[in-house]
Design a protein around this motif. Structure first.
Motif, PDB file in Angstrom:
ATOM      1  N   GLY A   1       0.870  -1.167   0.000  1.00 26.10           N
ATOM      2  CA  GLY A   1       0.000   0.000   0.000  1.00 26.10           C
ATOM      3  C   GLY A   1       0.905   1.214   0.000  1.00 26.10           C
ATOM      4  O   GLY A   1       2.138   1.105  -0.134  1.00 26.10           O
ATOM      5  N   ILE A   2       0.319   2.392   0.163  1.00 22.06           N
ATOM      6  CA  ILE A   2       1.120   3.619   0.242  1.00 22.06           C
ATOM      7  C   ILE A   2       0.453   4.568   1.226  1.00 22.06           C
ATOM      8  O   ILE A   2      -0.777   4.680   1.268  1.00 22.06           O
ATOM      9  CB  ILE A   2       1.285   4.278  -1.149  1.00 22.06           C
ATOM     10  CG1 ILE A   2       2.257   5.467  -1.087  1.00 22.06           C
ATOM     11  CG2 ILE A   2      -0.058   4.675  -1.746  1.00 22.06           C
ATOM     12  CD1 ILE A   2       2.645   6.011  -2.466  1.00 22.06           C
ATOM     13  N   GLY A   3       1.259   5.223   2.043  1.00 23.70           N
ATOM     14  CA  GLY A   3       0.716   6.205   2.971  1.00 23.70           C
ATOM     15  C   GLY A   3       0.460   7.525   2.270  1.00 23.70           C
ATOM     16  O   GLY A   3       0.998   7.796   1.188  1.00 23.70           O
ATOM     17  N   SER A   4      -0.337   8.366   2.891  1.00 22.10           N
ATOM     18  CA  SER A   4      -0.653   9.671   2.289  1.00 22.10           C
ATOM     19  C   SER A   4       0.588  10.554   2.178  1.00 22.10           C
ATOM     20  O   SER A   4       0.605  11.504   1.397  1.00 22.10           O
ATOM     21  CB  SER A   4      -1.733  10.376   3.100  1.00 22.10           C
ATOM     22  OG  SER A   4      -1.333  10.553   4.446  1.00 22.10           O
ATOM     23  N   ASP A   5       1.646  10.224   2.934  1.00 19.76           N
ATOM     24  CA  ASP A   5       2.909  10.960   2.842  1.00 19.76           C
ATOM     25  C   ASP A   5       3.937  10.246   1.970  1.00 19.76           C
ATOM     26  O   ASP A   5       5.102  10.631   1.937  1.00 19.76           O
ATOM     27  CB  ASP A   5       3.480  11.210   4.239  1.00 19.76           C
ATOM     28  CG  ASP A   5       3.773   9.920   5.004  1.00 19.76           C
ATOM     29  OD1 ASP A   5       3.511   8.829   4.451  1.00 19.76           O
ATOM     30  OD2 ASP A   5       4.245  10.004   6.154  1.00 19.76           O
ATOM     31  N   GLY A   6       3.499   9.188   1.272  1.00 16.32           N
ATOM     32  CA  GLY A   6       4.400   8.470   0.370  1.00 16.32           C
ATOM     33  C   GLY A   6       5.187   7.360   1.012  1.00 16.32           C
ATOM     34  O   GLY A   6       6.075   6.785   0.371  1.00 16.32           O
ATOM     35  N   HIS A   7       4.876   6.999   2.264  1.00 16.72           N
ATOM     36  CA  HIS A   7       5.634   5.897   2.870  1.00 16.72           C
ATOM     37  C   HIS A   7       5.132   4.549   2.356  1.00 16.72           C
ATOM     38  O   HIS A   7       3.964   4.401   2.011  1.00 16.72           O
ATOM     39  CB  HIS A   7       5.604   5.962   4.407  1.00 16.72           C
ATOM     40  CG  HIS A   7       4.316   5.553   5.049  1.00 16.72           C
ATOM     41  ND1 HIS A   7       3.438   6.453   5.610  1.00 16.72           N
ATOM     42  CD2 HIS A   7       3.755   4.332   5.247  1.00 16.72           C
ATOM     43  CE1 HIS A   7       2.401   5.802   6.124  1.00 16.72           C
ATOM     44  NE2 HIS A   7       2.571   4.509   5.913  1.00 16.72           N
ATOM     45  N   ILE A   8       6.038   3.594   2.272  1.00 14.24           N
ATOM     46  CA  ILE A   8       5.684   2.209   1.972  1.00 14.24           C
ATOM     47  C   ILE A   8       6.234   1.352   3.102  1.00 14.24           C
ATOM     48  O   ILE A   8       7.310   1.615   3.628  1.00 14.24           O
ATOM     49  CB  ILE A   8       6.195   1.729   0.599  1.00 14.24           C
ATOM     50  CG1 ILE A   8       7.677   2.023   0.390  1.00 14.24           C
ATOM     51  CG2 ILE A   8       5.365   2.341  -0.515  1.00 14.24           C
ATOM     52  CD1 ILE A   8       8.256   1.473  -0.914  1.00 14.24           C
ATOM     53  N   ALA A   9       5.484   0.284   3.448  1.00 19.04           N
ATOM     54  CA  ALA A   9       5.687  -0.392   4.726  1.00 19.04           C
ATOM     55  C   ALA A   9       5.641   0.712   5.782  1.00 19.04           C
ATOM     56  O   ALA A   9       4.798   1.609   5.684  1.00 19.04           O
ATOM     57  CB  ALA A   9       6.966  -1.204   4.734  1.00 19.04           C
ATOM     58  N   PHE A  10       6.536   0.709   6.762  1.00 16.66           N
ATOM     59  CA  PHE A  10       6.590   1.830   7.709  1.00 16.66           C
ATOM     60  C   PHE A  10       7.862   2.643   7.489  1.00 16.66           C
ATOM     61  O   PHE A  10       8.427   3.212   8.428  1.00 16.66           O
ATOM     62  CB  PHE A  10       6.511   1.330   9.150  1.00 16.66           C
ATOM     63  CG  PHE A  10       5.112   1.235   9.697  1.00 16.66           C
ATOM     64  CD1 PHE A  10       4.198   2.261   9.527  1.00 16.66           C
ATOM     65  CD2 PHE A  10       4.712   0.105  10.396  1.00 16.66           C
ATOM     66  CE1 PHE A  10       2.907   2.175  10.043  1.00 16.66           C
ATOM     67  CE2 PHE A  10       3.425   0.010  10.922  1.00 16.66           C
ATOM     68  CZ  PHE A  10       2.519   1.048  10.745  1.00 16.66           C
TER      69      PHE A  10
END
Length: 243
Positions: free
Chosen positions: A131-140
């Motif tokens: 997936g992808i976080g709203s800040d562009g992170h992948i995994a943590f």
């Protein structure tokens, strides 16, 4: 290289993601990289349906999850160990000893991270789900995380904790501040990657990942250097792409 698939809604996104990976999950001794969060839940439902209707077996499959909160016991309702069992493992015939989830509830998380990376390196992941976080992170792997990182301990940003508070009854104080996560270099070793994103809140991160410069400010932009990444989006998540 990005192969971009755009669908109308979440169900179609999940089905399209499964279509990309179904030949891999049906092969003998597949090694799967798995993710948590809301993005892959529909994909896991497709895997369960395929297992039940078509007899696809996971008895020789090995899986590695991306991450886990530090400090939550396995039995906690929001641990990723619990998430994976409730959303996938309990419904297919994968062997418990072959389903790897990082151990975050331990006395020495740094040692746990090294042991997880060492085990991961014994295998070549056939396909990694992201997936992808709203800040562009992948995994943590939060913004600023080095591109050469391997499995490590990550301090979660306020934005990530706010985004995940919805899983903790809206209470950010209940969201752990640390996680154990595969690093960006760990993820990049996978032969094939599928990234799933839906919703307008992911649109800027998707644009930065695909069309922006490669920078640690958007960890997912490292995927520009991978030769086989399929990005499956709904129209909202794709809404800021210029092409």
């Amino acid at each position: 290289m990005f192969n971009i698939i755009i669908k109308d809604n979440y169900d179609e996104v999940s089905k399209a993601a499964f279509d990309v990976m179904k030949d891999i999950v049906r092969k003998d001794k597949a090694v799967l990289g798995l993710a948590t969060g809301s993005s892959p839940v529909g994909l896991y439902k497709e895997m369960i349906r395929d297992h039940q209707e078509n007899g696809t077996s996971y008895k020789d499959t090995v899986s590695f999850n991306l991450d886990e909160y530090i400090g939550l016991p396995k039995s906690h309702r929001e641990s990723y160990y619990t998430f994976m069992h409730e959303n996938l493992f309990n419904h297919i015939d994968i062997k418990e000893e072959n389903a790897h989830v990082p151990l975050g509830d331990c006395e020495d998380p740094e040692k746990s991270a090294k042991e997880y990376e060492d085990e991961l390196k014994k295998y070549e992941v056939d396909i990694q789900i992201l997936g992808i976080g709203s800040d562009g992170h992948i995994a943590f792997n939060e913004p600023g995380c080095p591109f050469d990182s391997e499995t490590h301990i990550m301090e979660l940003t306020e934005q990530t904790r706010e985004d995940n508070a919805r899983f903790f009854d809206g209470n950010i104080d209940e969201v752990p501040k640390l996680a154990i996560t595969q690093g960006l270099a760990s993820i990049m070793r996978a032969k094939k990657i599928i990234l799933i994103a839906t919703g307008a809140n992911k649109a800027q991160a998707i644009k930065d990942m695909i069309e922006g410069e490669k920078t640690v400010d958007c960890p997912a932009s490292i995927l520009q250097d991978h030769n086989d990444v399929t990005v499956v989006l709904d129209k909202d998540a794709a809404s800021k792409l210029s092409k």
